[in-house]
Design an enzyme around this catalytic site. Structure first.
Site, PDB file in Angstrom:
ATOM      1  N   TYR A 292      -7.768  15.891  -8.581  1.00 23.99           N
ATOM      2  CA  TYR A 292      -6.896  14.995  -9.346  1.00 23.99           C
ATOM      3  C   TYR A 292      -5.808  15.788 -10.070  1.00 23.99           C
ATOM      4  O   TYR A 292      -4.626  15.427 -10.047  1.00 23.99           O
ATOM      5  CB  TYR A 292      -7.726  14.190 -10.343  1.00 23.99           C
ATOM      6  CG  TYR A 292      -6.920  13.227 -11.175  1.00 23.99           C
ATOM      7  CD1 TYR A 292      -6.474  12.027 -10.627  1.00 23.99           C
ATOM      8  CD2 TYR A 292      -6.602  13.506 -12.502  1.00 23.99           C
ATOM      9  CE1 TYR A 292      -5.733  11.123 -11.380  1.00 23.99           C
ATOM     10  CE2 TYR A 292      -5.865  12.622 -13.269  1.00 23.99           C
ATOM     11  CZ  TYR A 292      -5.431  11.433 -12.703  1.00 23.99           C
ATOM     12  OH  TYR A 292      -4.692  10.557 -13.450  1.00 23.99           O
TER      13      TYR A 292
ATOM     14  N   LYS B 227      -1.547  15.686  -9.808  1.00 22.72           N
ATOM     15  CA  LYS B 227      -0.683  15.409 -10.956  1.00 22.72           C
ATOM     16  C   LYS B 227       0.210  16.605 -11.293  1.00 22.72           C
ATOM     17  O   LYS B 227       1.343  16.434 -11.753  1.00 22.72           O
ATOM     18  CB  LYS B 227      -1.523  14.994 -12.168  1.00 22.72           C
ATOM     19  CG  LYS B 227      -2.245  13.663 -11.970  1.00 22.72           C
ATOM     20  CD  LYS B 227      -1.260  12.527 -11.686  1.00 22.72           C
ATOM     21  CE  LYS B 227      -1.953  11.182 -11.579  1.00 22.72           C
ATOM     22  NZ  LYS B 227      -1.008  10.060 -11.404  1.00 22.72           N
TER      23      LYS B 227
ATOM     24  N   ASN C 141       3.617   4.142 -10.687  1.00 20.72           N
ATOM     25  CA  ASN C 141       2.383   4.176 -11.459  1.00 20.72           C
ATOM     26  C   ASN C 141       1.118   4.159 -10.605  1.00 20.72           C
ATOM     27  O   ASN C 141       0.059   4.568 -11.064  1.00 20.72           O
ATOM     28  CB  ASN C 141       2.366   2.982 -12.419  1.00 20.72           C
ATOM     29  CG  ASN C 141       1.046   2.820 -13.118  1.00 20.72           C
ATOM     30  OD1 ASN C 141       0.709   3.573 -14.038  1.00 20.72           O
ATOM     31  ND2 ASN C 141       0.267   1.834 -12.690  1.00 20.72           N
TER      32      ASN C 141
ATOM     33  N   THR D 209      -8.540   1.601 -19.655  1.00 17.46           N
ATOM     34  CA  THR D 209      -8.144   0.679 -18.593  1.00 17.46           C
ATOM     35  C   THR D 209      -9.388   0.190 -17.855  1.00 17.46           C
ATOM     36  O   THR D 209     -10.476   0.760 -17.994  1.00 17.46           O
ATOM     37  CB  THR D 209      -7.222   1.381 -17.574  1.00 17.46           C
ATOM     38  OG1 THR D 209      -7.954   2.456 -16.959  1.00 17.46           O
ATOM     39  CG2 THR D 209      -5.975   1.929 -18.254  1.00 17.46           C
TER      40      THR D 209
ATOM     41  N   ASP E 172       0.869  -1.170   0.000  1.00 11.01           N
ATOM     42  CA  ASP E 172       0.000   0.000   0.000  1.00 11.01           C
ATOM     43  C   ASP E 172       0.907   1.221   0.000  1.00 11.01           C
ATOM     44  O   ASP E 172       1.633   1.459   0.975  1.00 11.01           O
ATOM     45  CB  ASP E 172      -0.893  -0.026   1.245  1.00 11.01           C
ATOM     46  CG  ASP E 172      -1.843   1.156   1.320  1.00 11.01           C
ATOM     47  OD1 ASP E 172      -1.720   2.097   0.501  1.00 11.01           O
ATOM     48  OD2 ASP E 172      -2.703   1.154   2.221  1.00 11.01           O
ATOM     49  N   VAL E 173       0.897   1.991  -1.091  1.00  7.84           N
ATOM     50  CA  VAL E 173       1.837   3.108  -1.196  1.00  7.84           C
ATOM     51  C   VAL E 173       1.530   4.228  -0.199  1.00  7.84           C
ATOM     52  O   VAL E 173       2.347   5.142  -0.029  1.00  7.84           O
ATOM     53  CB  VAL E 173       1.889   3.684  -2.628  1.00  7.84           C
ATOM     54  CG1 VAL E 173       2.387   2.634  -3.606  1.00  7.84           C
ATOM     55  CG2 VAL E 173       0.540   4.254  -3.059  1.00  7.84           C
TER      56      VAL E 173
END
Length: 259
Positions: free
Chosen positions: A154, A158, A89, A189, A62-63
């Site tokens: 979001y 980024k 990623n 995706t 879990d990042v």
């Protein structure tokens, strides 16, 4: 097996190199891990699930948890005898204007999309510094450079990741560690598929996303993987601090509608 005909060794340009891909169990991450493995790399996939096809090494991580990240990075480095490539990623989406999300959601998305990259990079750096061809590639987004509606949170994560990529590239220049990012547009995706299925009119929503990109279609995950592999490879030794768009022309083209 996918081969690179331009590779000097006949199609396995990543032979002898070890890579770690976060969010590697699906989507862009899985496409990237698969491509690197097909071209000769040993690849570990860090994700919330460790289920990945052979020969990939799946590691649950879990990042947003530093201890989890450090343990998984150490396991990958031990299994491969080091690390040469890190692909940051893993990420999550968020919708809404600047008014729509509470502080808790801002903290949650920033914790994964930005601090997750910090944690993985920090844990991997001791191993990368011992590599003869170290590279970091971050999955950023066209949202970092282009204003998109209903994507304030979001886009902020980024945009910060793009700045972090360039600052880290400057910091690690003396160590020989290259740091770049790719800026995908809307990619076809499973995650995007789930968003479309939740829309009131999935077909109309998909058509709108396709029309937003000048090529008139969504980006394929393997197209982003190819860009990541290009930046990660030793042949790109002069490339660092760069953002490579893979967005069907969204960031720069202003096309006229056809009649």
């Amino acid at each position: 097996m996918t081969q690179d005909p331009s590779a000097p060794d006949g199609g396995l340009p990543f032979a002898g190199l070890s890579a770690l891909v976060t969010g590697g169990a699906s989507g862009i991450g899985l496409a990237t891990a698969t491509l690197l493995a097909e071209r000769g790399a040993r690849v570990a996939c860090l994700d919330l699930t460790a289920e990945v096809p052979e020969p990939l090494l799946g590691l649950r991580a879990d990042v947003s948890d530093d201890a989890s990240v450090r343990a998984s990075v150490a396991t990958a480095a031990e299994a491969f005898g080091g690390l040469d490539i890190v692909v940051n990623n893993a990420g999550i989406g968020a919708a809404g204007t600047v008014e729509d999300n509470p502080d808790e959601e801002w903290h949650r998305v920033l914790d994964v999309n930005l601090l997750g990259v910090v944690r993985v990079t920090r844990a991997a750096l001791p191993h990368l510094r011992r590599s003869s061809a170290p590279a970091i590639v971050n999955t950023c987004s066209v949202a970092a450079t282009t204003g998109l509606p209903d994507r304030a949170l979001y886009s902020a994560t980024k945009g910060a990741l793009l700045a972090l990529t360039r600052a880290t590239a400057a910091d690690l220049l003396a160590d020989g560690v290259r740091v770049n990012c790719v800026n995908p547009g809307t990619v076809d995706t499973p995650w995007v598929g789930r968003l479309l299925s939740a829309a009131d009119d999935p077909a109309a929503e998909r058509a709108a996303l396709e029309a937003r990109q000048p090529t008139g279609r969504l980006v394929a995950a393997v197209e982003v993987a190819e860009a990541i592999a290009h930046l990660a490879g030793p042949w790109s030794s002069a490339v660092t601090g760069t953002a490579l768009p893979v967005d069907g022309g969204m960031h720069g083209l202003r096309t006229r509608p056809t009649r």
